[in-house]
Write a protein that holds these residues in place. Structure first.
Motif, PDB file in Angstrom:
ATOM      1  N   ALA A 268       0.864  -1.179   0.000  1.00  0.00           N
ATOM      2  CA  ALA A 268       0.000   0.000   0.000  1.00  0.00           C
ATOM      3  C   ALA A 268       0.898   1.225   0.000  1.00  0.00           C
ATOM      4  N   THR A 269       0.476   2.266  -0.711  1.00  0.00           N
ATOM      5  CA  THR A 269       1.274   3.489  -0.760  1.00  0.00           C
ATOM      6  C   THR A 269       0.495   4.664  -0.201  1.00  0.00           C
ATOM      7  N   TYR A 270       1.217   5.539   0.438  1.00  0.00           N
ATOM      8  CA  TYR A 270       0.676   6.782   0.997  1.00  0.00           C
ATOM      9  C   TYR A 270       1.566   7.914   0.493  1.00  0.00           C
ATOM     10  N   LYS A 271       0.947   8.917  -0.105  1.00  0.00           N
ATOM     11  CA  LYS A 271       1.727  10.003  -0.697  1.00  0.00           C
ATOM     12  C   LYS A 271       1.786  11.250   0.165  1.00  0.00           C
ATOM     13  N   SER A 272       1.044  11.237   1.267  1.00  0.00           N
ATOM     14  CA  SER A 272       1.074  12.407   2.147  1.00  0.00           C
ATOM     15  C   SER A 272       1.055  11.960   3.603  1.00  0.00           C
ATOM     16  N   VAL A 273       1.596  12.808   4.442  1.00  0.00           N
ATOM     17  CA  VAL A 273       1.621  12.529   5.876  1.00  0.00           C
ATOM     18  C   VAL A 273       0.197  12.414   6.407  1.00  0.00           C
ATOM     19  N   SER A 274      -0.683  13.297   5.962  1.00  0.00           N
ATOM     20  CA  SER A 274      -2.055  13.276   6.483  1.00  0.00           C
ATOM     21  C   SER A 274      -2.776  11.984   6.115  1.00  0.00           C
ATOM     22  N   SER A 275      -2.626  11.496   4.881  1.00  0.00           N
ATOM     23  CA  SER A 275      -3.290  10.242   4.507  1.00  0.00           C
ATOM     24  C   SER A 275      -2.727   9.070   5.296  1.00  0.00           C
ATOM     25  N   PHE A 276      -1.440   9.111   5.575  1.00  0.00           N
ATOM     26  CA  PHE A 276      -0.776   8.062   6.354  1.00  0.00           C
ATOM     27  C   PHE A 276      -1.275   8.070   7.795  1.00  0.00           C
ATOM     28  N   LEU A 277      -1.255   9.235   8.424  1.00  0.00           N
ATOM     29  CA  LEU A 277      -1.674   9.343   9.817  1.00  0.00           C
ATOM     30  C   LEU A 277      -3.170   9.109   9.987  1.00  0.00           C
ATOM     31  N   TRP A 278      -3.951   9.405   8.957  1.00  0.00           N
ATOM     32  CA  TRP A 278      -5.395   9.201   9.006  1.00  0.00           C
ATOM     33  C   TRP A 278      -5.718   7.734   9.259  1.00  0.00           C
TER      34      TRP A 278
END
Length: 135
Positions: free
Chosen positions: A28-38
């Motif tokens: 899985a990929t996350y391109k932003s800190v906010s999407s990751f922390l969400w």
């Protein structure tokens, strides 16, 4: 199958890693800190994290770097995953010398220009101790 999460703003690099690793890992990929922390609660399901050293932030996001993310993951997740600090700003040799000083919580360090074969080898080597303990 092990689960791998990538936090990196370089969409092209994420896609390449995802294609390369998809036979061995659920990626899985996350391109932003906010999407990751969400999705922090769901992150406990992952076995391996690749976290970019430099994470540019949008205006509405917190200014946070990869080292801070790694520290937060090690503190918050009950089961300690394998975490690799990834960067395009240092060479493999520089990371070998300075990586642990920069981010002692990281389990490994990877320079993006080192090649995906080396990344796959690093991940397998870091996962090996946990697999032998389970046997």
């Amino acid at each position: 199958m092990y689960k791998l999460a990538i936090l990196d703003d370089d969409e092209h690099w994420c896609r390449i890693v995802q294609r390369f690793m998809k036979q061995q890992y659920a990626v899985a990929t996350y391109k932003s800190v906010s999407s990751f922390l969400w999705e922090l609660e769901e992150l406990n399901e992952y076995d391996i994290f690749l976290v970019d050293f430099v994470l540019p932030t949008a205006r509405h996001e917190l200014s946070i770097d990869g080292m801070e993310i790694i520290t937060a993951l090690k503190r918050r997740l009950p089961r300690s995953p394998v975490i690799i600090l990834v960067t395009a700003f240092m060479s493999k040799n520089e990371l070998e010398v300075h990586g642990k000083q920069m981010c002692p919580e990281a389990d490994g360090f990877f320079a993006k220009d080192a090649g995906l074969e080396l990344l796959a080898h690093l991940i397998k080597r870091l996962l090996r101790p946990s697999t032998t303990e389970e046997s």
